[in-house]
Write a protein that holds these residues in place. Structure first.
Motif, PDB file in Angstrom:
ATOM      1  N   PHE A  25     -63.028  17.164  -9.489  1.00 54.64           N
ATOM      2  CA  PHE A  25     -62.256  17.439  -8.278  1.00 54.64           C
ATOM      3  C   PHE A  25     -60.751  17.355  -8.481  1.00 54.64           C
ATOM      4  N   GLU A  26     -60.320  16.673  -9.529  1.00 52.12           N
ATOM      5  CA  GLU A  26     -58.874  16.560  -9.759  1.00 52.12           C
ATOM      6  C   GLU A  26     -58.257  17.922 -10.059  1.00 52.12           C
ATOM      7  N   ARG A  27     -59.066  18.883 -10.429  1.00 53.36           N
ATOM      8  CA  ARG A  27     -58.513  20.161 -10.866  1.00 53.36           C
ATOM      9  C   ARG A  27     -57.832  20.919  -9.743  1.00 53.36           C
ATOM     10  N   ILE A  28     -58.191  20.590  -8.490  1.00 52.91           N
ATOM     11  CA  ILE A  28     -57.590  21.303  -7.366  1.00 52.91           C
ATOM     12  C   ILE A  28     -56.171  20.793  -7.111  1.00 52.91           C
ATOM     13  N   ALA A  29     -55.904  19.575  -7.523  1.00 51.64           N
ATOM     14  CA  ALA A  29     -54.594  18.984  -7.264  1.00 51.64           C
ATOM     15  C   ALA A  29     -53.648  19.316  -8.435  1.00 51.64           C
ATOM     16  N   PRO A  30     -52.358  19.304  -8.302  1.00 51.71           N
ATOM     17  CA  PRO A  30     -51.639  19.111  -7.042  1.00 51.71           C
ATOM     18  C   PRO A  30     -51.551  20.424  -6.269  1.00 51.71           C
ATOM     19  N   ILE A  31     -51.576  20.316  -4.960  1.00 47.24           N
ATOM     20  CA  ILE A  31     -51.493  21.545  -4.186  1.00 47.24           C
ATOM     21  C   ILE A  31     -50.038  21.873  -3.866  1.00 47.24           C
ATOM     22  N   PHE A  32     -49.798  23.068  -3.398  1.00 47.06           N
ATOM     23  CA  PHE A  32     -48.471  23.581  -3.006  1.00 47.06           C
ATOM     24  C   PHE A  32     -47.444  23.442  -4.114  1.00 47.06           C
ATOM     25  N   ASN A  33     -47.780  23.805  -5.307  1.00 46.39           N
ATOM     26  CA  ASN A  33     -46.714  23.769  -6.309  1.00 46.39           C
ATOM     27  C   ASN A  33     -46.566  25.131  -6.999  1.00 46.39           C
ATOM     28  N   THR A  34     -46.865  26.180  -6.269  1.00 42.70           N
ATOM     29  CA  THR A  34     -46.698  27.513  -6.821  1.00 42.70           C
ATOM     30  C   THR A  34     -45.493  28.163  -6.170  1.00 42.70           C
ATOM     31  N   PRO A  35     -44.651  28.817  -6.975  1.00 48.25           N
ATOM     32  CA  PRO A  35     -43.486  29.498  -6.386  1.00 48.25           C
ATOM     33  C   PRO A  35     -43.926  30.619  -5.437  1.00 48.25           C
ATOM     34  N   VAL A  36     -43.045  30.888  -4.465  1.00 54.70           N
ATOM     35  CA  VAL A  36     -43.370  31.876  -3.431  1.00 54.70           C
ATOM     36  C   VAL A  36     -43.657  33.247  -4.035  1.00 54.70           C
ATOM     37  N   VAL A  37     -42.900  33.600  -5.074  1.00 53.88           N
ATOM     38  CA  VAL A  37     -43.090  34.914  -5.696  1.00 53.88           C
ATOM     39  C   VAL A  37     -44.515  35.057  -6.209  1.00 53.88           C
ATOM     40  N   ASP A  38     -45.001  34.001  -6.856  1.00 54.58           N
ATOM     41  CA  ASP A  38     -46.357  34.054  -7.399  1.00 54.58           C
ATOM     42  C   ASP A  38     -47.377  34.179  -6.290  1.00 54.58           C
ATOM     43  N   ILE A  39     -47.112  33.474  -5.182  1.00 55.67           N
ATOM     44  CA  ILE A  39     -48.039  33.567  -4.061  1.00 55.67           C
ATOM     45  C   ILE A  39     -48.082  34.996  -3.545  1.00 55.67           C
ATOM     46  N   GLY A  40     -46.898  35.628  -3.491  1.00 51.51           N
ATOM     47  CA  GLY A  40     -46.853  37.035  -3.069  1.00 51.51           C
ATOM     48  C   GLY A  40     -47.681  37.900  -4.000  1.00 51.51           C
ATOM     49  N   GLN A  41     -47.494  37.686  -5.301  1.00 51.72           N
ATOM     50  CA  GLN A  41     -48.272  38.440  -6.295  1.00 51.72           C
ATOM     51  C   GLN A  41     -49.760  38.243  -6.076  1.00 51.72           C
ATOM     52  N   GLY A  42     -50.102  36.969  -5.865  1.00 49.96           N
ATOM     53  CA  GLY A  42     -51.519  36.653  -5.676  1.00 49.96           C
ATOM     54  C   GLY A  42     -52.068  37.327  -4.445  1.00 49.96           C
ATOM     55  N   MET A  43     -51.243  37.359  -3.378  1.00 54.05           N
ATOM     56  CA  MET A  43     -51.700  37.974  -2.154  1.00 54.05           C
ATOM     57  C   MET A  43     -51.972  39.455  -2.355  1.00 54.05           C
ATOM     58  N   LEU A  44     -51.095  40.075  -3.126  1.00 57.73           N
ATOM     59  CA  LEU A  44     -51.292  41.494  -3.444  1.00 57.73           C
ATOM     60  C   LEU A  44     -52.671  41.693  -4.049  1.00 57.73           C
ATOM     61  N   LYS A  45     -52.991  40.817  -5.002  1.00 58.21           N
ATOM     62  CA  LYS A  45     -54.270  40.990  -5.707  1.00 58.21           C
ATOM     63  C   LYS A  45     -55.468  40.694  -4.806  1.00 58.21           C
ATOM     64  N   THR A  46     -55.290  39.665  -3.949  1.00 60.03           N
ATOM     65  CA  THR A  46     -56.402  39.331  -3.071  1.00 60.03           C
ATOM     66  C   THR A  46     -56.690  40.461  -2.112  1.00 60.03           C
ATOM     67  N   THR A  47     -55.609  40.965  -1.481  1.00 57.29           N
ATOM     68  CA  THR A  47     -55.839  41.968  -0.453  1.00 57.29           C
ATOM     69  C   THR A  47     -56.632  43.135  -1.010  1.00 57.29           C
ATOM     70  N   TYR A  48     -56.279  43.589  -2.190  1.00 55.21           N
ATOM     71  CA  TYR A  48     -57.044  44.762  -2.570  1.00 55.21           C
ATOM     72  C   TYR A  48     -58.429  44.474  -3.095  1.00 55.21           C
ATOM     73  N   SER A  49     -58.682  43.242  -3.411  1.00 57.46           N
ATOM     74  CA  SER A  49     -60.096  42.986  -3.693  1.00 57.46           C
ATOM     75  C   SER A  49     -60.881  42.783  -2.401  1.00 57.46           C
ATOM     76  N   LEU A  50     -60.154  42.638  -1.298  1.00 57.71           N
ATOM     77  CA  LEU A  50     -60.839  42.515  -0.008  1.00 57.71           C
ATOM     78  C   LEU A  50     -60.989  43.856   0.681  1.00 57.71           C
ATOM     79  N   LEU A  51     -60.483  44.908   0.044  1.00 56.34           N
ATOM     80  CA  LEU A  51     -60.568  46.219   0.672  1.00 56.34           C
ATOM     81  C   LEU A  51     -62.034  46.588   0.898  1.00 56.34           C
ATOM     82  N   GLY A  52     -62.240  47.468   1.832  1.00 58.43           N
ATOM     83  CA  GLY A  52     -63.603  47.828   2.197  1.00 58.43           C
ATOM     84  C   GLY A  52     -63.678  47.901   3.698  1.00 58.43           C
TER      85      GLY A  52
END
Lengths: 330, 495
Positions: free
Chosen positions: A143-170
């Motif tokens: 369970f320690e692998r999930i921590a620490p949370i909120f330590n990703t830069p905003v840019v990376d989160i944006g990138q990640g969101m891009l990738k998530t959205t298109y895998s959610l397409l349908g």
């Protein structure tokens, strides 16, 4: 199947935040879509384009849509073939599974919209139980692998969101199925439910993969979910992932028929061809494509392209469409 | 006058003879009472002679010649079914149905008296569908007996039995049976439309009729339930379905039928709900086993050794070590052998069939293993799947399932588990495409209807059966089952 890895590469253990954020965005997009659809009652997107932009420009946009759905079909299919060739079917020619899947989808589409919807409905229940196997991997969680949370830069989160959205397409399929829905008032509710269900599924899969794999391991595992499943051991079945790989056909089957159905519907609208002919033409095109794009590199590039294409079409374009309907006051 | 009479009579005889193609069985009996002659025409094989002698000839002889005219006969003839002559063409039709034509030359008029003696066997126990519980009686080849049985069991004025005559060369009576106040009227009209559009020389049997009614003639799944059990027909029409009877056929066609109705028996109704739910699920699992078990064996042994647990793998390897064939050939060989046994058993007289079962099943199976042609485990697998296919309550469905097994085995031999799933996809899509009299075949699974699942997939205690199956779109939706009153009796309170 490969989503947890892709996300992890971008956003490390904060991947789950990204998923929730993109869920919110998708819900907003969906709201806009349904709003636009309600303006034109009983019309699908192909017809709406004709009304909004006139005959010729509408046809050009519709052709782009058709190309999108055909390439989305191919990208889903090629990703699966990639998977199946690496798991237990080494040495199978690339065109063979492609041929089988295309024939299968053509057979499905020939039943019309009711059968396509039925396939989506029934395959869902046929594959749903696979999730129930995930808790069996619980022993291996750290369970320690999930921590620490909120330590990703905003840019990376944006990138990640891009990738998530298109895998959610349908969910964009609602733009084409809408005229066939009987009870239009419930469309938004159920589509939203569908999106959040998928989201929840993805969330749990991602969290489980983060807990299960060590960071380096996850980065280098192409199909983490499948690898997890090899841990599952039932008294009469070892190496469960082989069964999961075959059951995956059912999941992609519903996608394939749906996309092929939309594409053939589009061909009917744009080129005034009979839908049956449209289905055959698309099948042949995709089959020919399977001889051109058929190795790991090119399929990956192709599906990246399709994802980007899809992102533009279904995340940005609906907003544009919405604004145009507002301006034109249809 | 006399001359005219004679001429009229002669023309009549000739025309009747002509209509009946000069049948040597045609009897022309003349009875003379006083100054009147009365002529009787009948086919001697079709009528009950005693009835003619007692009820017609001796009746005529006991009447006076003044009394005898058409009206008198109509009113006083001691025969239940008397019919008037409307058209000359009717003569042959009625005579062929076993009526006697009574002709009065003096009035140039005649009437038909029903003295038919139909060929039929007595009511017996059902043979193709056997029940442990419940009524055992089965339909026979005679339409009137079948309707009689049905009427005896359902004393309801709303039971409608519409008659349609089908067949160009062999006229055949077809009856459409339903409950007027329950059935969807659209269903009845669409069935009648389809029946009237059938063009055929002779409908041999109700199963032929069912094939003519098929929505999808190219499918090998039966689309209508065939049953020889009256209680099953009654159960179905009570739920808003329609049964079709054909003369000369002991089976009724029930339409519409859905996929799951082929796996229910009326025994499910008679048994307690837990038992019948378990049994119904057993039959469903048996169906799945029967289709996929051999295929899974072939796929696992050919492609996916990894899936088999290591201990089992050792046993399997040992039993397969000597076998010269690839698994798919081995499996097909054994499957075909089992089907041969079954087919031979069905064709042979029942006494011989038993011996053959022993010879074929035990001796041949044992010998094949000892000769090293098949493995022991495969024999178990094949026998199990054959056994499972026999649990389907409908013979047609059982056969369809058994045939379905072969393409799946071949797919499994070609592409392992993936092949099987491809087969599943094809099968699912096919089932989704099928309809039975415009009702989706997979209802209530798709279109999904949670209220109807209790009719098709499992059985619940009787309080849950307040509505009739919605899939059938019945007129009267509610069943007349009183709702159970909620009791607030606590533990240990007296009743």
């Amino acid at each position: 199947m490969g989503i947890p890895r892709v996300l992890y590469q971008e956003t490390k253990q904060d991947a789950w935040i990204v998923i929730i954020l993109s869920g919110l965005i998708l819900s907003f997009i969906l709201l806009i879509m349904i709003y636009t659809l309600k303006k034109f009652n009983d019309k699908d997107l192909f017809q709406i384009h004709g009304i909004l932009f006139g005959e010729i420009i509408g046809k050009i946009i519709n052709t782009i849509l058709i190309l999108y759905f055909l390439s989305a079909f191919y990208s889903i299919m090629s990703e699966y073939i990639e998977l199946v060739i690496s798991w237990g079917n080494e040495g199978v020619y690339y065109w063979f599974p492609a041929f089988v899947l295309i024939v299968l989808s053509i057979y499905g589409v020939f039943g019309g919209v009711k059968v396509v919807a039925g396939i989506c409905f029934i395959t869902f229940w046929f594959t749903f139980w696979l999730i129930l196997l995930l808790p069996l991997t619980f022993d291996h969680f750290i369970f320690e692998r999930i921590a620490p949370i909120f330590n990703t830069p905003v840019v990376d989160i944006g990138q990640g969101m891009l990738k998530t959205t298109y895998s959610l397409l349908g969910f964009e399929c609602i733009l084409f199925i809408y005229p066939f829905v009987k009870d239009k008032t419930k469309v938004f509710r159920f589509t939203l439910l569908g999106i959040w269900f998928t989201l929840l599924l993805m969330l749990s899969l991602t969290i489980v993969s983060i807990l299960f794999f060590s960071p380096n391991h996850l980065k280098h595992t192409i199909w983490p979910i499948l690898n997890m499943m090899s841990i599952v051991r039932l008294p009469f079945i070892e190496r469960f992932e082989y069964i999961a790989v075959s059951f995956w056909i059912l999941i992609i089957y519903s996608n394939l028929t749906l996309f092929l159905w939309i594409a053939s519907k589009g061909i009917k609208r744009v080129f005034k061809l009979r839908q049956k002919k449209g289905v055959y033409v698309s099948g042949i095109l995709i089959f020919i494509l399977s001889f051109v794009i058929n190795d790991r590199d090119s399929t990956e590039k192709f599906s990246d392209f399709v994802n980007y294409f899809g992102f533009c079409l279904w995340i940005c374009y609906p907003i544009f469409l919405f604004l145009i309907t507002k301006v034109k006051k249809v | 006058m006399n001359f005219f009479k004679k001429q009229a009579k002669q023309i009549d005889v000739e025309s009747i003879k002509k209509q009946l193609s000069n049948s040597p069985d045609l009897v022309n009996r003349t009875v003379t009472v006083g100054n009147k002659t009365i002529e009787l025409y009948f086919l001697k094989n079709l009528v009950n002679r005693i009835s003619i002698e007692k009820n017609i000839i001796s009746f005529l002889n006991n009447s006076t010649s003044e009394e005898i005219n058409l009206n008198y006969l109509f009113e006083h003839l001691p025969i239940t079914e008397v019919k008037e002559l409307v058209e000359t063409n009717d003569i042959s039709k009625y005579i062929l149905d076993g009526f006697t034509f009574i002709y009065l030359p003096s009035e140039k008029k005649g009437l038909f008296a029903g003295v038919g003696d139909p060929v039929e066997r007595s009511l017996e126990k059902a043979e193709t569908e056997s029940l442990v519980y419940g009524p055992k009686i089965s339909f026979t080849e005679s339409l009137s007996t079948n309707i009689k049985v049905l009427r005896h069991n359902v004393s309801n004025p709303n039971l409608v039995t519409d008659e349609i005559i089908l067949g160009e060369r062999v006229k055949q009576k077809v009856r459409i049976v339903y409950l007027n106040d329950i059935v969807d009227p659209e269903l009845v009209t669409s069935i009648k439309d389809r029946l009237n559009n059938i063009e055929i020389d002779d409908i041999m049997d109700s199963s032929v009729l069912a094939q003519f009614l098929d929505d999808n003639p190219y499918s090998f799944f039966p689309q209508y339930l065939m049953t020889e059990l009256p209680d099953r027909v009654i159960y179905s029409i009570n739920n808003g379905r329609v049964a079709i009877f054909v003369d000369r056929s002991p089976t009724a066609v029930i339409c519409p039928s859905t996929f799951f109705s082929f796996f229910e028996t009326t025994e499910d109704v008679y048994l307690r709900w837990i038992l019948s739910t378990v049994l119904r699920w057993l039959r469903m699992i048996a169906m799945v086993l029967s289709i996929f078990f051999t295929a899974i064996y072939v796929a696992a042994v050919t492609f996916h050794y990894e899936v088999i647990p290591s201990r089992l793998l050792v046993t399997l390897g040992q039993s397969r070590a000597q076998i010269p064939f690839p698994p798919i050939l081995e499996a097909l060989l054994l499957e075909i052998m089992i089907d041969l046994l079954r087919e031979a058993g069905a064709r042979l007289p029942s006494k011989v069939a038993q011996t053959m079962g022993i010879v074929g099943g035990i001796v041949l199976g044992q010998a094949m293993v000892e000769a090293g042609l098949t493995s022991n485990i495969l024999i178990i697998v094949v026998a199990l799947s054959a056994l499972s296919s026999f649990t389907a309550p409908s013979y047609e469905m059982g056969t369809a399932i058994r045939i379905l097994r072969f393409p799946i085995i071949i797919l499994a031999g070609v592409w392992g588990f993936n092949g099987i799933i491809i087969g599943v996809c094809f099968l699912l899509t096919h089932l989704l495409k099928l309809t039975s009299m415009n009702t989706p075949y997979l209802a209530p699974l798709y279109p999904f209807n949670s209220m109807d699942l209790k009719y098709f997939l499992f059985k619940l205690p009787k309080e849950f059966y307040i509505n009739r199956p919605l899939t059938n779109q019945t007129l009267d939706k509610r069943r007349l089952i009183a709702k159970k009153e909620k009791s607030d009796r606590d533990i240990d309170d007296e009743m």
